[in-house]
Design a protein around this motif. Structure first.
Motif, PDB file in Angstrom:
ATOM      1  N   GLY A 525      49.628 -29.565  -3.721  1.00  0.00           N
ATOM      2  CA  GLY A 525      48.408 -29.103  -4.356  1.00  0.00           C
ATOM      3  C   GLY A 525      47.225 -28.969  -3.427  1.00  0.00           C
ATOM      4  O   GLY A 525      46.117 -28.670  -3.865  1.00  0.00           O
ATOM      5  N   LYS A 526      47.422 -29.172  -2.126  1.00  0.00           N
ATOM      6  CA  LYS A 526      46.318 -29.081  -1.173  1.00  0.00           C
ATOM      7  C   LYS A 526      46.027 -27.620  -0.827  1.00  0.00           C
ATOM      8  O   LYS A 526      46.866 -26.748  -1.008  1.00  0.00           O
ATOM      9  N   ILE A 527      44.829 -27.378  -0.325  1.00  0.00           N
ATOM     10  CA  ILE A 527      44.505 -26.089   0.279  1.00  0.00           C
ATOM     11  C   ILE A 527      43.771 -26.365   1.581  1.00  0.00           C
ATOM     12  O   ILE A 527      43.102 -27.390   1.737  1.00  0.00           O
ATOM     13  N   THR A 528      43.914 -25.452   2.538  1.00  0.00           N
ATOM     14  CA  THR A 528      43.277 -25.593   3.852  1.00  0.00           C
ATOM     15  C   THR A 528      42.344 -24.416   4.088  1.00  0.00           C
ATOM     16  O   THR A 528      42.768 -23.259   3.999  1.00  0.00           O
ATOM     17  N   ILE A 529      41.087 -24.718   4.345  1.00  0.00           N
ATOM     18  CA  ILE A 529      40.117 -23.696   4.731  1.00  0.00           C
ATOM     19  C   ILE A 529      40.199 -23.552   6.243  1.00  0.00           C
ATOM     20  O   ILE A 529      39.943 -24.503   6.979  1.00  0.00           O
ATOM     21  N   ALA A 530      40.602 -22.372   6.715  1.00  0.00           N
ATOM     22  CA  ALA A 530      40.821 -22.163   8.143  1.00  0.00           C
ATOM     23  C   ALA A 530      39.524 -22.349   8.928  1.00  0.00           C
ATOM     24  O   ALA A 530      38.423 -22.147   8.405  1.00  0.00           O
ATOM     25  N   PRO A 531      39.633 -22.746  10.212  1.00  0.00           N
ATOM     26  CA  PRO A 531      38.420 -22.889  11.039  1.00  0.00           C
ATOM     27  C   PRO A 531      37.684 -21.559  11.161  1.00  0.00           C
ATOM     28  O   PRO A 531      38.272 -20.482  11.044  1.00  0.00           O
ATOM     29  N   GLY A 532      36.378 -21.629  11.399  1.00  0.00           N
ATOM     30  CA  GLY A 532      35.570 -20.433  11.602  1.00  0.00           C
ATOM     31  C   GLY A 532      35.057 -19.871  10.288  1.00  0.00           C
ATOM     32  O   GLY A 532      35.047 -20.535   9.256  1.00  0.00           O
ATOM     33  N   GLY A 533      34.625 -18.631  10.339  1.00  0.00           N
ATOM     34  CA  GLY A 533      34.039 -18.003   9.168  1.00  0.00           C
ATOM     35  C   GLY A 533      32.596 -18.448   8.978  1.00  0.00           C
ATOM     36  O   GLY A 533      32.076 -19.281   9.714  1.00  0.00           O
ATOM     37  N   PRO A 534      31.922 -17.888   7.978  1.00  0.00           N
ATOM     38  CA  PRO A 534      30.519 -18.242   7.748  1.00  0.00           C
ATOM     39  C   PRO A 534      30.371 -19.689   7.297  1.00  0.00           C
ATOM     40  O   PRO A 534      30.982 -20.106   6.311  1.00  0.00           O
ATOM     41  N   ARG A 535      29.577 -20.461   8.000  1.00  0.00           N
ATOM     42  CA  ARG A 535      29.267 -21.852   7.663  1.00  0.00           C
ATOM     43  C   ARG A 535      27.768 -22.067   7.839  1.00  0.00           C
ATOM     44  O   ARG A 535      27.209 -21.682   8.879  1.00  0.00           O
ATOM     45  N   VAL A 536      27.111 -22.698   6.878  1.00  0.00           N
ATOM     46  CA  VAL A 536      25.692 -23.032   6.999  1.00  0.00           C
ATOM     47  C   VAL A 536      25.467 -24.401   6.370  1.00  0.00           C
ATOM     48  O   VAL A 536      26.216 -24.835   5.485  1.00  0.00           O
ATOM     49  N   VAL A 537      24.435 -25.087   6.857  1.00  0.00           N
ATOM     50  CA  VAL A 537      24.005 -26.363   6.287  1.00  0.00           C
ATOM     51  C   VAL A 537      22.627 -26.152   5.693  1.00  0.00           C
ATOM     52  O   VAL A 537      21.678 -25.838   6.422  1.00  0.00           O
ATOM     53  N   GLU A 538      22.506 -26.323   4.356  1.00  0.00           N
ATOM     54  CA  GLU A 538      21.253 -26.077   3.658  1.00  0.00           C
ATOM     55  C   GLU A 538      21.101 -27.081   2.525  1.00  0.00           C
ATOM     56  O   GLU A 538      22.081 -27.713   2.106  1.00  0.00           O
ATOM     57  N   PRO A 539      19.879 -27.219   1.978  1.00  0.00           N
ATOM     58  CA  PRO A 539      19.703 -28.080   0.804  1.00  0.00           C
ATOM     59  C   PRO A 539      20.228 -27.394  -0.457  1.00  0.00           C
ATOM     60  O   PRO A 539      20.222 -26.173  -0.557  1.00  0.00           O
ATOM     61  N   LEU A 540      20.673 -28.191  -1.417  1.00  0.00           N
ATOM     62  CA  LEU A 540      21.162 -27.641  -2.672  1.00  0.00           C
ATOM     63  C   LEU A 540      21.060 -28.717  -3.744  1.00  0.00           C
ATOM     64  O   LEU A 540      21.557 -29.843  -3.555  1.00  0.00           O
ATOM     65  N   GLY A 541      20.426 -28.365  -4.867  1.00  0.00           N
ATOM     66  CA  GLY A 541      20.289 -29.326  -5.950  1.00  0.00           C
ATOM     67  C   GLY A 541      19.524 -30.556  -5.502  1.00  0.00           C
ATOM     68  O   GLY A 541      18.455 -30.480  -4.895  1.00  0.00           O
ATOM     69  N   ASN A 542      20.097 -31.746  -5.776  1.00  0.00           N
ATOM     70  CA  ASN A 542      19.446 -32.995  -5.362  1.00  0.00           C
ATOM     71  C   ASN A 542      19.890 -33.448  -3.981  1.00  0.00           C
ATOM     72  O   ASN A 542      19.532 -34.549  -3.540  1.00  0.00           O
ATOM     73  N   MET A 543      20.676 -32.628  -3.291  1.00  0.00           N
ATOM     74  CA  MET A 543      21.134 -32.960  -1.939  1.00  0.00           C
ATOM     75  C   MET A 543      20.227 -32.276  -0.914  1.00  0.00           C
ATOM     76  O   MET A 543      19.904 -31.095  -1.049  1.00  0.00           O
ATOM     77  N   SER A 544      19.825 -33.025   0.102  1.00  0.00           N
ATOM     78  CA  SER A 544      18.982 -32.442   1.150  1.00  0.00           C
ATOM     79  C   SER A 544      19.798 -31.642   2.152  1.00  0.00           C
ATOM     80  O   SER A 544      19.251 -30.825   2.890  1.00  0.00           O
ATOM     81  N   ALA A 545      21.119 -31.887   2.185  1.00  0.00           N
ATOM     82  CA  ALA A 545      21.975 -31.141   3.115  1.00  0.00           C
ATOM     83  C   ALA A 545      23.377 -31.050   2.542  1.00  0.00           C
ATOM     84  O   ALA A 545      23.978 -32.069   2.179  1.00  0.00           O
ATOM     85  N   VAL A 546      23.904 -29.837   2.444  1.00  0.00           N
ATOM     86  CA  VAL A 546      25.292 -29.609   2.068  1.00  0.00           C
ATOM     87  C   VAL A 546      25.904 -28.626   3.059  1.00  0.00           C
ATOM     88  O   VAL A 546      25.192 -27.796   3.631  1.00  0.00           O
TER      89      VAL A 546
END
Length: 608
Positions: A525-546
């Protein structure tokens, strides 16, 4: 009997101001035949930084991103290997630089033929038949007779090129064996003059006056630095006393001693009747003047100042992005209109030399010159995902097109733009959505899999009654992400790293949510997100960084559950991993780009 012609001129004449008369000051202005000798072009390129950048920058930018071959994977690799063996990209850069500098250059397509004066028949090239590529400048190639037959491919071009090979006799080369590149094209070489000018002009020809003016202005400003401060001393009876030779000697000794004293202790000793004054030059406007001259150079070279000079854009809210986009658009047009036709026979030779044949479906596209940031890539991916969800239809709505067809089209789009690295290989391994219709056994397994063990803080459901739904996937390789977060200085990292699939306060029948195995889950039941692709770190909801990332599997899985009756607090769904609620300087964080392994789906109720 001859015919008398009466010439009439419609123009404004003013005898008082002499406008329109022979004494009009503007009548003395005209454009002579421009000319710059090759040695001057070479000296300017070697000895001055502006001419070198004017020549090199567009040449480099036109081959920087290179091109992407569109063919079967088994065919692309040999073609790219052949390009690497022949250093096609490097040869094109060298030829482009020489063409821009001297007005013309060529790449000789070497196939080992004995008679180079005969046309090149690319269809006779076999595997490995392309032996070498040689860059030749206009200075090494002279032209023969011009083709006058309008039905000929070479109309208005030389019928033959002659290469002087050192001490050997001249070698005639047919134009089909050359990749011909020019600098600034001649509008009509016959009006300008034949011979060498049939190649084109050096790009420095039209820009050299602007370059000289900018260099002269910079040199004059530099010389003014030595005159920044001038000391003035008024001496009684100075001019009358200069007739005495002894006075001259004494006056020089006197002020040499005074300057020495001033340089040592800052004290200037003068006679009571002498007057001292110091004047400083004002340089406040000189930088603006120099900038204007450099902007003229930028316009003459047709290169944005941000690229030519490496300077920051000026003005409020200025980014220089529009100038760079226009510049790259022009280069893209130049690739399509100049480089692609010039390289046609070379490309045909490369394909045959790499594969031994010429498959009809092989072609290439020039890679985009404007590179998007990770944030822009993520926005584009999100826009495509939102559009796909809209086409698929929401809860209780019919999709605009069949889901299988939409899935295949979206996969093709994501593969072509590179949004999800490794997606094509994953599709080959796991198959398309249209190939994964659930069987009766899989549907039965979906019912069993929905009864996941409950987490301590939430109660699990053991039947198919309608209830709130919280679906998540825990991060299996959390230690790798925590190590990255520690290296980035992210404090107070949350303990349970996970990805939320759905958070529905609206009660629904869990069985209708289906089984995640239909969306490409791996064993367990696992899935693997391959390395690379669009990645960003931003605030969302009550989290200061996601950590936000792209995943069509998670997006489609979320949409499937929404269509089954679930609600969602946010208007759009963006796969992410919550990191921390502490204060973080996001500008200093480099996003995690490694693989992300997610465990099987966990179904729980939303706690009140």
């Amino acid at each position: 009997m001859g015919t008398l012609f009466q010439y009439a001129r419609d123009s404004l004449t003013n005898l008082v101001s002499r406008m329109g008369t022979e004494r009009d000051k503007a009548s003395s202005s005209y454009y002579p035949l421009p000319f710059i000798a090759d040695d001057q072009v070479l000296n300017a390129y070697r000895g001055a930084w502006l001419p070198r950048k004017i020549v090199d920058i567009p040449a480099f930018d036109s081959v920087r991103a290179w091109r992407d071959w569109m063919a079967d994977g088994a065919e692309i690799e040999p073609i790219e290997a052949e390009e690497s063996r022949l250093n096609v990209r490097g040869k094109m850069l060298e030829a482009r630089i020489k063409a821009r500098l001297f007005g013309g250059a060529a790449i000789h397509i070497g196939t080992g033929d004995a008679n180079l004066a005969e046309p090149l028949d690319v269809e006779r090239i076999t595997k490995g038949g392309l032996k070498y590529l040689t860059v030749l400048s206009r200075r090494q190639l002279s032209i023969g007779e011009i083709e006058r037959d309008p039905a000929s491919e070479w109309y208005g071009k030389p019928r033959i090129y002659r290469l002087t090979a050192g001490d050997q006799a001249q070698v005639d080369i047919h134009p089909s064996r050359l990749v011909i590149l020019t600098g600034n094209a001649q509008p009509d070489f016959e009006l300008v003059g034949g011979g060498e000018l049939a190649w084109g002009d050096s790009v420095l020809l039209s820009a050299m006056d602007a370059v000289k003016q900018a260099d002269g202005t910079a040199a004059n400003i530099a010389s003014l630095i030595f005159e920044a401060k001038v000391d003035i001393i008024r001496i009684p009876n100075f001019m009358a006393s200069l007739a005495n030779e002894g006075y001259k000697t004494k006056i020089l000794e006197r002020y040499t001693l005074a300057n020495t004293s001033k340089g040592i202790n800052g004290t200037l000793m003068l006679d009571k009747e002498e007057e001292y004054e110091s004047k400083s030059a004002n340089f406040s406007t000189l930088p603006d003047i120099l900038d204007r001259f450099l902007q003229i150079v930028s316009g003459a070279a047709d290169i944005p100042a941000t690229r030519l000079l490496g300077q920051s854009p000026a003005g409020m809210n200025a980014t220089g992005e529009s100038d760079l986009r226009n510049y790259y658009d022009r280069l893209s047009a130049m690739q399509a209109l100049e480089m692609t036709p010039a390289m046609y026979r070379l490309d045909e030779a490369i394909i045959r030399s790499a594969l031994g044949s010429r498959p009809a479906d092989i072609y290439y596209e020039w890679a985009p010159l404007w590179g998007m940031s990770d944030k822009e890539k993520a926005d584009v991916f999100k826009t495509k995902a939102d559009a796909a969800r809209a086409i698929a239809g929401g809860s209780g709505q019919q999709p605009l097109i069949p889901i299988d067809a939409l899935s295949d089209a979206l996969v093709n789009a994501l593969v072509e733009d590179g949004s999800l690295p490794g997606l094509e290989a994953a599709i080959d391994e796991y198959g398309k959505l249209s190939e994964q219709e659930p069987s009766e056994e899989e549907l039965a397994a979906a019912v069993a899999n929905s009864n996941q063990p409950a987490a301590p803080q939430r109660k699990a459901a053991n039947d198919a009654e309608s209830r709130t739904l919280y679906v998540r996937r825990d991060v299996v390789n959390a230690s790798e992400i925590k190590a990255w977060a520690e290296g980035q200085g992210i404090p107070d990292l949350v303990d349970d790293l996970h990805v939320t699939i759905i958070y529905s306060r609206t009660a629904m029948d869990w069985i209708k949510a289906g089984n995640a195995s239909e969306w490409g889950s791996e064993s367990g039941g696992k899935i693997t997100i391959a390395p690379g692709g669009p990645r960003v770190v931003e605030p969302l909801g009550n989290m200061s960084a996601v950590l936000m990332f792209a995943s069509s599997q998670l997006c489609w899985r979320h949409e499937e559950i929404v269509r089954a009756g679930a609600s969602h607090d946010f208007e759009d769904y963006q796969p992410h991993i919550g990191l921390t609620k502490a204060d973080v300087d996001l500008a200093k964080i480099e996003p995690y780009r490694g693989k992300i392994i997610l465990g099987p789906e966990v179904f729980e109720e939303v706690m009140p």
